[in-house]
Design a protein around this motif. Structure first.
Motif, PDB file in Angstrom:
ATOM      1  N   LEU A  50      14.056  -0.215  28.992  1.00 19.96           N
ATOM      2  CA  LEU A  50      12.670  -0.639  29.123  1.00 19.96           C
ATOM      3  C   LEU A  50      11.766   0.516  28.710  1.00 19.96           C
ATOM      4  O   LEU A  50      11.917   1.634  29.201  1.00 19.96           O
ATOM      5  CB  LEU A  50      12.342  -1.062  30.560  1.00 19.96           C
ATOM      6  CG  LEU A  50      13.147  -2.233  31.116  1.00 19.96           C
ATOM      7  CD1 LEU A  50      14.231  -1.703  32.052  1.00 19.96           C
ATOM      8  CD2 LEU A  50      12.260  -3.204  31.861  1.00 19.96           C
ATOM      9  N   ARG A  51      10.842   0.253  27.785  1.00 21.51           N
ATOM     10  CA  ARG A  51       9.929   1.293  27.304  1.00 21.51           C
ATOM     11  C   ARG A  51       8.698   1.366  28.191  1.00 21.51           C
ATOM     12  O   ARG A  51       8.151   0.348  28.615  1.00 21.51           O
ATOM     13  CB  ARG A  51       9.519   1.010  25.864  1.00 21.51           C
ATOM     14  CG  ARG A  51       8.499   2.020  25.309  1.00 21.51           C
ATOM     15  CD  ARG A  51       8.371   1.942  23.810  1.00 21.51           C
ATOM     16  NE  ARG A  51       8.215   0.573  23.339  1.00 21.51           N
ATOM     17  CZ  ARG A  51       8.421   0.204  22.082  1.00 21.51           C
ATOM     18  NH1 ARG A  51       8.836   1.083  21.191  1.00 21.51           N
ATOM     19  NH2 ARG A  51       8.223  -1.044  21.708  1.00 21.51           N
ATOM     20  N   ALA A  56      -0.958   0.920  30.108  1.00 19.68           N
ATOM     21  CA  ALA A  56      -0.918  -0.277  30.952  1.00 19.68           C
ATOM     22  C   ALA A  56      -0.109  -0.056  32.222  1.00 19.68           C
ATOM     23  O   ALA A  56      -0.132  -0.908  33.110  1.00 19.68           O
ATOM     24  CB  ALA A  56      -0.329  -1.445  30.172  1.00 19.68           C
ATOM     25  N   GLN A  57       0.619   1.069  32.298  1.00 23.39           N
ATOM     26  CA  GLN A  57       1.512   1.334  33.435  1.00 23.39           C
ATOM     27  C   GLN A  57       2.505   0.190  33.628  1.00 23.39           C
ATOM     28  O   GLN A  57       2.700  -0.335  34.718  1.00 23.39           O
ATOM     29  CB  GLN A  57       0.714   1.599  34.710  1.00 23.39           C
ATOM     30  CG  GLN A  57       0.100   2.985  34.790  1.00 23.39           C
ATOM     31  CD  GLN A  57       1.182   4.071  34.790  1.00 23.39           C
ATOM     32  OE1 GLN A  57       1.899   4.266  35.761  1.00 23.39           O
ATOM     33  NE2 GLN A  57       1.293   4.789  33.671  1.00 23.39           N
ATOM     34  N   LEU A  58       3.139  -0.179  32.509  1.00 26.87           N
ATOM     35  CA  LEU A  58       4.131  -1.246  32.492  1.00 26.87           C
ATOM     36  C   LEU A  58       5.404  -0.764  31.817  1.00 26.87           C
ATOM     37  O   LEU A  58       5.381   0.173  31.003  1.00 26.87           O
ATOM     38  CB  LEU A  58       3.612  -2.469  31.736  1.00 26.87           C
ATOM     39  CG  LEU A  58       2.513  -3.316  32.376  1.00 26.87           C
ATOM     40  CD1 LEU A  58       2.048  -4.374  31.398  1.00 26.87           C
ATOM     41  CD2 LEU A  58       3.022  -3.961  33.660  1.00 26.87           C
ATOM     42  N   VAL A  75      10.363  -9.277  29.016  1.00 23.53           N
ATOM     43  CA  VAL A  75      10.238  -8.914  30.429  1.00 23.53           C
ATOM     44  C   VAL A  75       9.341  -7.691  30.572  1.00 23.53           C
ATOM     45  O   VAL A  75       9.484  -6.706  29.837  1.00 23.53           O
ATOM     46  CB  VAL A  75      11.628  -8.635  31.037  1.00 23.53           C
ATOM     47  CG1 VAL A  75      11.498  -7.930  32.388  1.00 23.53           C
ATOM     48  CG2 VAL A  75      12.403  -9.934  31.187  1.00 23.53           C
ATOM     49  N   ARG A  76       8.415  -7.747  31.519  1.00 25.90           N
ATOM     50  CA  ARG A  76       7.496  -6.646  31.788  1.00 25.90           C
ATOM     51  C   ARG A  76       7.490  -6.375  33.291  1.00 25.90           C
ATOM     52  O   ARG A  76       7.349  -7.305  34.089  1.00 25.90           O
ATOM     53  CB  ARG A  76       6.079  -6.975  31.316  1.00 25.90           C
ATOM     54  CG  ARG A  76       6.009  -7.324  29.836  1.00 25.90           C
ATOM     55  CD  ARG A  76       4.591  -7.552  29.365  1.00 25.90           C
ATOM     56  NE  ARG A  76       4.561  -7.917  27.953  1.00 25.90           N
ATOM     57  CZ  ARG A  76       3.482  -7.863  27.188  1.00 25.90           C
ATOM     58  NH1 ARG A  76       2.340  -7.456  27.714  1.00 25.90           N
ATOM     59  NH2 ARG A  76       3.536  -8.212  25.921  1.00 25.90           N
ATOM     60  N   ILE A  77       7.640  -5.107  33.638  1.00 32.48           N
ATOM     61  CA  ILE A  77       7.691  -4.696  35.038  1.00 32.48           C
ATOM     62  C   ILE A  77       6.628  -3.626  35.272  1.00 32.48           C
ATOM     63  O   ILE A  77       6.538  -2.656  34.511  1.00 32.48           O
ATOM     64  CB  ILE A  77       9.077  -4.123  35.407  1.00 32.48           C
ATOM     65  CG1 ILE A  77      10.190  -5.114  35.028  1.00 32.48           C
ATOM     66  CG2 ILE A  77       9.131  -3.759  36.886  1.00 32.48           C
ATOM     67  CD1 ILE A  77      10.164  -6.400  35.811  1.00 32.48           C
ATOM     68  N   ALA A  78       5.825  -3.799  36.299  1.00 36.55           N
ATOM     69  CA  ALA A  78       4.821  -2.789  36.632  1.00 36.55           C
ATOM     70  C   ALA A  78       5.502  -1.554  37.208  1.00 36.55           C
ATOM     71  O   ALA A  78       6.463  -1.662  37.988  1.00 36.55           O
ATOM     72  CB  ALA A  78       3.829  -3.358  37.633  1.00 36.55           C
ATOM     73  N   VAL A 131      12.982   3.462  31.076  1.00 33.88           N
ATOM     74  CA  VAL A 131      14.024   3.352  32.112  1.00 33.88           C
ATOM     75  C   VAL A 131      15.271   2.747  31.474  1.00 33.88           C
ATOM     76  O   VAL A 131      15.172   1.804  30.676  1.00 33.88           O
ATOM     77  CB  VAL A 131      13.551   2.478  33.293  1.00 33.88           C
ATOM     78  CG1 VAL A 131      14.722   2.115  34.212  1.00 33.88           C
ATOM     79  CG2 VAL A 131      12.459   3.186  34.083  1.00 33.88           C
ATOM     80  N   LEU A 132      16.418   3.290  31.813  1.00 35.18           N
ATOM     81  CA  LEU A 132      17.709   2.748  31.398  1.00 35.18           C
ATOM     82  C   LEU A 132      18.443   2.302  32.655  1.00 35.18           C
ATOM     83  O   LEU A 132      18.583   3.085  33.595  1.00 35.18           O
ATOM     84  CB  LEU A 132      18.519   3.817  30.660  1.00 35.18           C
ATOM     85  CG  LEU A 132      20.006   3.515  30.416  1.00 35.18           C
ATOM     86  CD1 LEU A 132      20.179   2.298  29.512  1.00 35.18           C
ATOM     87  CD2 LEU A 132      20.705   4.742  29.806  1.00 35.18           C
TER      88      LEU A 132
END
Length: 401
Positions: A50-51, A56-58, A75-78, A131-132
């Protein structure tokens, strides 16, 4: 799948992430290859990158193996939310042995039947790149050796992603800036023009631009601007300011009012953005130019039979800075007169004060044909030395008859 990696397995992954054979692949293929090998060695069912979007802090899923839906469904995670968000916020490895709606916000992880997750931050120096994380559908433990191995993989992927991001941003910014600069200066009765634009050697494209456009009533707008910062964001803001200024120029024949509207637009829609701008409105008779300065260096005026000099115009605050009412000044432009607009990259150098560059500029701007003036200016102020910052130069001359 179950179990942990052996020393030989870990060596295989280390070889994979330093494999020179991957050098001919693009970033997406490199990630896919490495994630596949990580799954094999760690004996896990999924692996995801996930980049991090700092603005946007995402976190955005951009690569996956075994759970490709994360990428397909964007998929988008805050940051700070759920499992991956916690890894990003804490910037440390996290092991999760209970996967449900109380521990993850990405429903796909539950739907895939994952029971155990290990996530590590992707760091490049002090910067969080992403994040990996890997997951298993069976309960298992991740010993410290597996955690360290995944951290090594994350570091390799972070470097590849950072390089790819930088190259992509530079290419996009350069393409955007080229598309916004006039490809051909307009033919205008009673005036002649010439321009130069040279990208600087500093990393990232800047936000310098110039513009020249006809207006109703046979008038002419001339703009020179410089957005603070470099890279794609500066180029995007530059494009927005250019479009907005053109629109406001159609509504008002007062350059000060045009820049005031531009300033209000920036404060509302681009808070934190900063730009210097000079806007000149050439009269239909071509004998005068109404000018307003927003923190920008003043143009140089050269007239036949007289000395060249910076025009005497009050400098108001830059666009994006609150200040008093903006002002305009009307400058006479006699037949054969030349106005030179420029950005600070032309006159600023690290090895001398800006006053030195400004004096050189005045000395070489003469009431000659615009192409010849541009050539003299660039030879005197740039010469054979690459400029660190972007340079924009626009020379306008009123015809003599």
């Amino acid at each position: 799948m179950s179990g942990t990696s052996t020393t030989d397995d870990r060596l295989q992954v280390l070889e994979a992430i330093t494999d020179t054979a991957l050098g001919h692949l693009d970033a997406d293929r490199v990630m896919a290859t490495i994630l596949g090998r990580v799954r094999e060695v760690l004996k896990v069912d999924t692996a995801t990158v996930l980049r991090h979007d700092a603005d946007a802090q995402l976190l955005h899923a951009i690569a996956a193996s075994g759970i490709e839906e994360e990428v397909f469904q964007d998929v988008r995670i805050a940051v700070g939310a759920g499992f991956a968000g916690r890894v990003a916020a804490d910037r440390r490895p996290v092991i999760l042995d209970h996967v449900d709606e109380t521990t993850v916000v990405n429903a796909l992880l539950q739907e895939r039947g994952l029971r155990t997750l290990l996530g590590v931050p992707m760091l490049a120096g002090d910067d969080l790149i992403g994040v990996l994380h890997v997951g298993s559908v069976t309960p298992r433990e991740f010993p410290e050796a597996d955690v360290e191995l995944l951290r090594l993989v994350a570091a390799r992927l972070a470097l590849a992603l950072q390089i790819d991001n930088s190259a992509t941003d530079r290419a996009a910014a350069a393409a955007l800036q080229r598309s916004l600069l006039p490809g051909r200066l307009p033919a205008v009765d009673g005036m002649r023009f010439s321009a130069r634009y040279v990208p600087g050697t500093e990393p990232g494209v800047g936000g310098d631009w110039y513009d020249l456009f006809p207006l109703p009533g046979d008038r002419l707008g001339i703009v020179m601007g410089d957005v603070a910062g470099h890279g794609l964001n500066a180029a995007v803001i530059m494009g927005r300011l250019r479009s907005a200024l053109r629109a406001y120029a159609l509504e008002s024949d007062d350059p000060a009012e045009v820049l005031s509207k531009l300033d209000r637009k920036v404060h509302h829609f681009e808070p934190g953005a900063l730009a210097t701008v000079v806007y000149g409105l050439v009269s239909a008779s071509r004998d005068s130019v109404a000018i307003s300065l927003a923190g920008h260096l003043p143009p140089v005026l050269a007239v036949p039979g007289g000395p060249s000099a910076f025009i005497d115009v009050p400098v108001d605050p830059p666009i994006g800075v609150t200040g008093p009412a903006r002002r305009r000044t009307v400058v006479e432009l006699p037949p054969g007169g030349v106005l030179a607009f420029y950005t600070d990259g032309l006159v600023e150098r690290r090895d001398h004060l800006i006053d030195v560059g400004l004096r050189r500029l005045v000395d070489v701007v003469t009431p000659d044909l615009p192409g010849a003036v541009c050539a003299k200016v660039m030879a005197a102020l740039v010469g054979a030395t690459p400029a660190q910052d972007d340079i924009a130069l626009l020379v306008a001359r009123r015809d003599e008859n």
